[in-house]
Scaffold this motif. Structure first.
Motif, short mmCIF file in Angstrom:
data_model
loop_
_atom_site.label_atom_id
_atom_site.label_comp_id
_atom_site.label_asym_id
_atom_site.label_seq_id
_atom_site.Cartn_x
_atom_site.Cartn_y
_atom_site.Cartn_z
N GLN A 68 0.83 -1.20 0.00
CA GLN A 68 0.00 0.00 0.00
C GLN A 68 0.87 1.25 0.00
N LYS A 69 1.93 1.18 0.77
CA LYS A 69 2.84 2.33 0.87
C LYS A 69 3.47 2.61 -0.51
N SER A 110 0.99 4.24 -2.52
CA SER A 110 0.83 5.63 -2.08
C SER A 110 1.92 6.52 -2.67
N GLN A 111 3.14 6.00 -2.64
CA GLN A 111 4.27 6.78 -3.19
C GLN A 111 4.12 6.92 -4.70
N ARG A 143 1.37 7.07 -6.21
CA ARG A 143 0.31 8.05 -6.39
C ARG A 143 0.87 9.48 -6.28
N ILE A 144 1.76 9.67 -5.33
CA ILE A 144 2.35 11.00 -5.15
C ILE A 144 3.07 11.42 -6.43
N ARG A 145 3.81 10.48 -7.01
CA ARG A 145 4.53 10.80 -8.25
C ARG A 145 3.53 11.20 -9.34
N ARG A 157 -0.61 17.27 -12.06
CA ARG A 157 -0.85 18.68 -11.75
C ARG A 157 -0.15 19.57 -12.78
N GLU A 190 0.43 12.18 -9.11
CA GLU A 190 -0.33 13.41 -8.80
C GLU A 190 0.46 14.65 -9.17
N GLU A 191 1.76 14.63 -8.88
CA GLU A 191 2.57 15.80 -9.20
C GLU A 191 2.65 16.00 -10.71
N ASN A 241 12.31 4.45 -10.26
CA ASN A 241 12.45 5.31 -9.08
C ASN A 241 12.32 6.79 -9.40
N GLN A 242 11.90 7.07 -10.60
CA GLN A 242 11.66 8.48 -10.96
C GLN A 242 10.17 8.65 -11.22
N ALA A 243 9.70 9.88 -11.04
CA ALA A 243 8.33 10.18 -11.44
C ALA A 243 8.34 10.23 -12.96
#
Lengths: 358, 668
Positions: free
Chosen positions: B116-117, B120-121, B123-125, B131, B127-128, B162-164
């Protein structure tokens, strides 16, 4: 007490005292510290102001999201209190909120530094930092994505931090790191705070300045011990690190401390006049290492602050004292929750969690 | 139903050591003994007694049980019913093995949390990136369109893990579209070079690429959400898989925990086990018989009546009447009554409902509240609550009662959703408030009714206090306390004088010698309070500070002044406080009138109906809440302060039942 003070503080005093009354007590903390898992801890926090943490963890399994939420909550609480006040009192509360803004700014600059200067992969870590306006309308996205340090300086132009950041250039940052910049930012927000506090009415000003002076003295002592003794920085560097205000800087003891060679510096002599009790406690310590002495001073600072805020809460309710006490207690509570989350998640022993949390 | 607290008896029993286990089981099964430490009863002998050796450490079991419950909460499983707890079939638990069982489940859950973590990470990538793309903040992103010479898209994706980043291939155009953050250029560029990336020089493709990327990013987010939901479901699944063993474990842990608690209250000599505690009188015989059977008659059981012990040491229990449970909660929230005093619950039920009904007299709105209560009650019956919330099963039941009270008073005063659809049984409350009522009644009539209501409530409170004091044989306070007979006498005189004054058109008090005598006599008697108190204290052997006559007289006079002020101002303010009942009732009517007028102004028809519905909803929510809170306040402050001292000790037996620790007992 004037009608103005009554009018100004009646509502916020009742509101914040109700919140203080519902804060977790020591017996509850002791229970929480015994949680075996993070889920157990978060479930035990149901019915408190930290209830949303369970849902966040359930959705994401991500401990760092919990920390991000704690910071966000702290910001919102500060802004809410500022909204309850008006005029100069609101500005003072916002000036206190700058501490969080500077903390966020330092965090983002550190990430930027890791990425742009050290060429390390920061991956998703920006996502955990606060990205909305706190006090100033700073474009955090621009800072994290800045190609050069000059862009950061440009973004902070027009903000109270402009002067602090523009003292440095890319070369200094790349060569010396961020220590001096962060120190300058800390001094900047404290200076701003002190300027705002000067505008307060007499009783509020005296109260706040007393708190700030004591904090400044003790934090300066911590820095002098840590950096003057542990890291043996030269006296010129130490001077630049000193926070504004307080009664220690400029005294004979202070100057003697700086003039003494690093290995011979004595924290007991430094604090003997201003904090005689602390001096005695430092002299009686078995472990005289800088780390132990720094921890002792930090504990002393915490105890002194706790005592003074307790006195404020027992005194005249229609002063800024309630707000200061509330911020202190919230900061303490948040810190404890953060320590518990990390301690339990990373499997620390109960005794270690207790030592750090309490 | 017992109108007073349940009579208690103090048990002290001695059994042989070999019978200890079986005695513990029966004690747990019956669950009626509120233990006290034997050492308290015989402090001189305490040093000769040993505490339990601690075979079962309740804390260790409680700890592990808590871990199991946390797993249950994650999977939305309610704790097993206490009906499944049977001491007779209890088996030993190997704690380390039990911990391993729990650890295994926790490990599986943690592994999924780690997944899940990662999501989540991820998702953060995304989302940015989304945006920047959706807000066209192109200065922060790099969009590359091209192809690789060495390797393929899969390998490129792996390198960029390991990169967005987002890589699209095989869409509108043949080339790959790669989105990365500009700030990651230092890491990304060398990777691209090593894979032989060749950029497509056609700059016109950027716009199309942006749209593709936005679509792809949104799709990725949805995918991540789905994966997260699946992972959460797996977490629930892992716990559900282990549900049966965990439930069995929970039951075992709970039993051992309770047995451990019982053990911790035992004292020992070399060969015997001694224990003591309070038992409701009605359960005494059953308990004694059970102990005798479990110990094969090799025991000594002694009883002490509660009358022989200090009142404050006797725990308090009341009869459990299911119909009155919501009101029991209201009483519990206030405090615990003293042992031997009146159980406030039935009185609270009547007064609370009467107050609410008077403040919220509308049959239609009452029906809505009643139906809401019924729906919620049904919901709680079919969905066992795992997480506590503000709306509880007891509150739902309370809604039913409150709804009923409103319906009754609504019929009495002829109000149905603010309309006079049927004639009132008493008078038209609505008409009185707006000034249309034909019989000459006005707002003062309503105020008068609520004042009388307050007088009855306060009078009842005083009467209950006198009953409590008689039972406690506290004659001093019965006669001389502000809530005693003197206080009641003055209250009664005050009521009579006040009504006479009002009746005379606010011009004069009752004439003649009766009024001065009626007030004067009790006030003079009250002067004797301090001296009598000193005499009684001396008689009971308590320390009394020696004072001169002048000092004693001053004390008596000062205390008398305070008492008189308290009596007069207290009773006056308490009585007038009931005017809020009228106030809220009038406010209720006024709000409904206002909404009726708005509905008319809206032209009637559908619009008018919508206004009426919304208006009624708002009144039910706001006025209902207000009335409920004010009724509670009147009970807590105006009613309870007359007789409810709240110095009781909670009856807290060690029991299997889920309400172990609550003070109510069921009569068999």
């Amino acid at each position: 007490m004037s009608l103005g003070a009554l009018d100004r503080y009646a509502f916020v005093n009742a509101k914040l005292r109700a919140r203080i009354g519902s804060m977790l007590e020591m017996s509850q903390w002791e229970q929480l510290m015994r949680s075996n898992t993070l889920e157990e801890l978060l479930h035990a926090l149901r019915g408190t102001g930290y209830e949303p943490l369970m849902e966040i963890y359930d959705q994401s399994g991500d401990v760092q999201r919990l920390e991000a939420w704690l910071f966000s909550r702290n910001v919102e609480l500060h802004r809410e209190v500022a909204k309850y006040m008006d005029g100069m009192h609101s500005r003072v509360v916002l000036a206190f909120t700058r501490k969080l803004e500077v903390e966020n700014l330092k965090g983002i600059i550190r990430l930027w530094f890791s990425n742009t200067v050290k060429h390390q992969n920061i991956d998703h870590r920006f996502g955990y930092l606060f990205q909305r306006p706190i006090v100033e309308d700073i474009d955090w996205t621009r800072i994290i994505n800045a190609d050069t340090y000059d862009e950061i300086v440009d973004e902070l132009g027009g903000t109270p931090y402009e002067e602090a950041v523009s003292r440095f250039d890319s070369q200094h940052i790349a060569g010396e790191g961020l220590f001096d910049l962060e120190t300058a930012l800390d001094r900047a927000w404290i200076h701003l705070l002190r300027q705002e506090v000067k505008q307060l009415p007499n009783e509020d000003r005296t109260l706040t300045e007393e708190v700030l002076d004591r904090d400044a003295d003790l934090k300066n002592i911590i820095n002098l011990v840590r950096f003057g003794w542990m890291y043996r920085l030269p006296k010129d560097r130490l001077r630049t690190m000193m926070l504004e205000g307080g009664r220690l800087v400029g005294t004979k003891e202070f100057e003697n401390y700086l003039d003494t060679t690093p290995e011979n510096r004595s924290p007991e002599k430094l604090v003997a006049r201003r904090f005689p009790r602390l001096s005695v406690e430092l002299a009686q310590m078995e472990d005289t290492s800088p780390e132990a002495q720094t921890r002792m001073v930090e504990r002393y600072l915490f105890t002194a602050r706790k005592q003074s805020f307790k006195t404020m809460l027992q005194g005249n309710p229609f002063t800024i004292g309630t707000i200061l006490a509330y911020f202190f207690l919230e900061e303490k509570q948040n810190g404890m929750v953060r320590t518990l989350i990390n301690g339990i998640h990373y499997g620390w022993k109960f005794s270690d969690i207790r030592e750090y949390a309490v | 139903m017992n109108m007073f607290t349940v009579p208690m008896k103090l048990l002290t029993a001695v059994v042989l050591d070999e019978a200890t286990e079986s005695v513990k089981r029966v004690l747990l099964k019956l669950g009626v003994l509120d233990f006290i430490k034997v050492a308290r009863l015989a402090p001189q002998q305490a040093s000769r007694l040993a505490e339990s050796a601690g075979k079962e450490d309740p804390e260790a079991y409680a700890n592990l049980r808590s871990r199991v419950e946390t797993l249950f909460i994650q999977a939305n499983i309610a704790n097993p019913s206490t009906e499944k707890l049977d001491p007779d079939t209890m088996e030993p638990i190997d704690l380390s093995r039990a911990k391993r069982t729990v650890d295994q489940v926790v490990e599986k859950v943690n592994a999924l949390r780690e997944q899940q973590k990662q999501l989540s990470q991820g998702r953060i990538r995304i989302e940015e990136l989304l945006r920047y793309v959706s807000q066209r903040q192109l200065q922060y992103i790099d969009i590359r369109i091209g192809k690789v010479d060495k390797g393929d898209a899969q390998q490129l994706r792996a390198r960029l893990a390991n990169q967005a980043s987002v890589l699209i291939e095989g869409r509108t155009f043949n080339d790959m579209v790669l989105l990365t953050l500009k700030r990651d250029r230092q890491q990304v560029a060398p990777m691209m070079d090593s894979m032989g990336w060749t950029e497509n020089p056609d700059g016109n493709l950027q716009k199309e690429a942006l749209e593709l990327l936005e679509e792809e990013l949104q799709s990725r987010l949805r995918q991540l959400d789905e994966e997260n939901a699946n992972t959460k479901a797996k977490i629930v699944g892992k716990v559900q898989e282990a549900r049966e063993p965990l439930e069995q474990l929970w039951c075992g842990l709970r039993l051992h925990e309770l047995m451990g608690e019982i053990s911790s209250n035992f004292s020992h000599t070399r060969n015997t086990t001694i224990f003591s505690g309070w038992v409701p009188q009605s359960s005494a015989n059953e308990l004694e018989q059970a102990i005798r059977n479990a110990s094969e008659q090799r025991c000594v059981v002694e009883w002490i009546d509660a009358k022989e012990m200090p009142r404050e040491e006797v725990p308090v229990a009341v009869d459990d009447v299911p119909l009155l449970r919501p009101f029991q909660k209201l009483v519990d929230n206030y405090s615990v009554p003293e042992y031997g005093t009146i159980n406030p619950t039935p009185f609270v039920a009547i007064s609370y409902l009467a107050m609410f009904g008077l403040m919220f007299a509308d049959a239609g709105q009452g029906l809505v509240i009643l139906l809401l209560g019924l729906l919620l009650t049904r919901h709680f019956k079919t969905h066992r609550v795992v997480k506590p919330s503000m709306i509880s099963a007891d509150l739902a039941k309370l809604f039913i009662y409150l709804g009923g009270a409103s319906i009754v008073t609504g019929i009495i005063f002829g109000s149905y959703f603010g309309r006079p659809w049927l004639p009132p049984l008493w008078f038209d409350y609505h008409g009185v408030v707006v000034g249309h009522e034909g019989s000459g009644r006005d707002v003062y009539t309503i105020l008068g009714i609520t004042i009388w209501f307050g007088i009855i409530v306060i009078g009842t409170g005083l009467l209950l206090n006198w009953i409590n004091l008689i039972r406690k044989k506290d004659w001093f306070h019965l006669f001389l306390d502000k809530n005693g007979i003197i206080g009641g006498w003055l209250f009664g005189c005050g009521v009579w004088a006040a009504f006479s004054f009002v009746g005379s058109g606010y011009s004069e008090l009752p004439q003649g010698p009766f009024l001065p005598l009626a007030f004067g006599v009790p006030l003079v008697i009250l002067l004797t309070k301090v001296p009598i108190h000193r005499v009684l204290e001396k008689r009971h052997g308590q320390f009394v500070e020696e004072k001169g006559v002048g000092s004693l007289i001053l004390d008596a006079v000062l205390e008398w002044i305070v008492d008189v002020l308290e009596i007069f101002s207290g009773f006056l303010s308490n009585t007038l406080s009931f005017m809020r009942v009228a106030g809220l009732g009038i406010a209720h009517v006024s709000l409904m009138s206002a909404f009726a007028q708005i509905a008319e102004l809206a032209g009637g028809g559908i619009a008018g109906l919508i206004v009426a519905i919304l208006g009624n909803a708002m009144v039910i929510a706001l006025e209902g809440l207000s009335a409920g809170i004010q009724a509670l306040r009147l009970n807590y402050y105006e009613f309870f302060t007359k007789y409810f001292t709240g110095r009781g000790l909670l009856y807290n037996p060690i029991s299997l039942r889920s309400h172990a620790g609550r003070r109510i007992i069921k009569r068999s």
